[in-house]
Design an enzyme around this catalytic site. Structure first.
Site, PDB file in Angstrom:
ATOM      1  N   ASN A  96     -23.626   4.577 -24.056  1.00  0.00           N
ATOM      2  CA  ASN A  96     -23.525   6.040 -23.974  1.00  0.00           C
ATOM      3  C   ASN A  96     -23.447   6.640 -25.381  1.00  0.00           C
ATOM      4  O   ASN A  96     -22.864   6.049 -26.297  1.00  0.00           O
ATOM      5  CB  ASN A  96     -22.368   6.502 -23.084  1.00  0.00           C
ATOM      6  CG  ASN A  96     -21.024   5.913 -23.427  1.00  0.00           C
ATOM      7  OD1 ASN A  96     -20.924   4.803 -23.926  1.00  0.00           O
ATOM      8  ND2 ASN A  96     -19.979   6.660 -23.149  1.00  0.00           N
ATOM      9  N   CYS A 122     -25.871   8.863 -20.794  1.00  0.00           N
ATOM     10  CA  CYS A 122     -25.221   7.672 -20.240  1.00  0.00           C
ATOM     11  C   CYS A 122     -25.890   6.389 -20.708  1.00  0.00           C
ATOM     12  O   CYS A 122     -27.079   6.375 -21.072  1.00  0.00           O
ATOM     13  CB  CYS A 122     -25.272   7.721 -18.718  1.00  0.00           C
ATOM     14  SG  CYS A 122     -24.150   8.927 -18.001  1.00  0.00           S
ATOM     15  N   GLU A 181     -26.799   3.878 -18.913  1.00  0.00           N
ATOM     16  CA  GLU A 181     -27.917   3.504 -18.036  1.00  0.00           C
ATOM     17  C   GLU A 181     -29.187   4.233 -18.454  1.00  0.00           C
ATOM     18  O   GLU A 181     -30.282   3.660 -18.472  1.00  0.00           O
ATOM     19  CB  GLU A 181     -27.597   3.862 -16.576  1.00  0.00           C
ATOM     20  CG  GLU A 181     -26.394   3.139 -16.001  1.00  0.00           C
ATOM     21  CD  GLU A 181     -25.090   3.893 -16.200  1.00  0.00           C
ATOM     22  OE1 GLU A 181     -24.910   4.567 -17.227  1.00  0.00           O
ATOM     23  OE2 GLU A 181     -24.227   3.780 -15.307  1.00  0.00           O
ATOM     24  N   CYS A 218     -23.054   7.529 -12.665  1.00  0.00           N
ATOM     25  CA  CYS A 218     -22.983   8.931 -12.242  1.00  0.00           C
ATOM     26  C   CYS A 218     -24.190   9.256 -11.345  1.00  0.00           C
ATOM     27  O   CYS A 218     -25.152   8.484 -11.258  1.00  0.00           O
ATOM     28  CB  CYS A 218     -22.946   9.854 -13.456  1.00  0.00           C
ATOM     29  SG  CYS A 218     -24.533  10.054 -14.276  1.00  0.00           S
ATOM     30  N   CYS A 230     -27.602   9.206 -13.007  1.00  0.00           N
ATOM     31  CA  CYS A 230     -28.082   7.853 -13.330  1.00  0.00           C
ATOM     32  C   CYS A 230     -28.550   7.113 -12.088  1.00  0.00           C
ATOM     33  O   CYS A 230     -29.477   6.308 -12.149  1.00  0.00           O
ATOM     34  CB  CYS A 230     -27.008   7.056 -14.055  1.00  0.00           C
ATOM     35  SG  CYS A 230     -26.857   7.570 -15.779  1.00  0.00           S
TER      36      CYS A 230
END
Ligand code: THU
Length: 130
Positions: free
Chosen positions: A39, A50, A52, A83, A86
């Site tokens: 992140n 993020c 991901e 989240c 993501c």
């Protein structure tokens, strides 16, 4: 390196001065190549980008668009859930049966599928009447 080792290592590079919550992610793409992300926050948008999303961006930048497996790790009391944004980003490049393993730095892990993470997924088929 395994996805766990890769995500653990990249997490150290997370830039999270606002949340102080470092996250690492690793993706194995269809080719077998592993891509990673952490992140990256900023003062105007403290939630930043993020881990991901960073790993997905690295994968796409390298010319791949098919996710075979994902692993995410954070220093969290329970395995860290991606989240909402993501989940949709992972689902863009992963089939419903792809496994996303949520990990903690103290060794807990929870394996979920993309289907588990995002039931009722919005897809291109929902735009078929436009
Ligand atoms: N974060 C991630 O990078 N991935 C997740 O799955 C959950 C949250 C980051 C975003 C932000 O930098 C910090 O964690 C707190 O929300």
């Amino acid at each position: 390196m395994s996805l766990l080792e890769t995500a653990t290592a990249v997490r150290e590079n997370a830039y999270a001065p606002y949340s102080r919550f470092k996250v690492g992610a690793a993706i194995r793409a269809a080719s077998g190549q592993v891509y990673s992300g952490c992140n990256v926050e900023n003062v105007a948008y403290p939630e930043g980008t993020c881990a991901e999303a960073g790993a997905i961006a690295a994968m796409v930048a390298a010319g791949e668009t098919v996710i075979a497996e994902v692993l995410v790790i954070a220093d969290s009391p329970e395995p860290v859930p991606p989240c909402g944004g993501c989940r949709q980003k992972i689902a863009e490049f992963a089939g419903q049966d792809v496994v996303v393993t949520l990990c903690t730095t103290d060794g807990k892990s929870l394996a979920m599928t993309v289907r588990d993470l995002l039931p009722g997924l919005f897809t291109a088929a929902h735009m078929d009447r436009t």
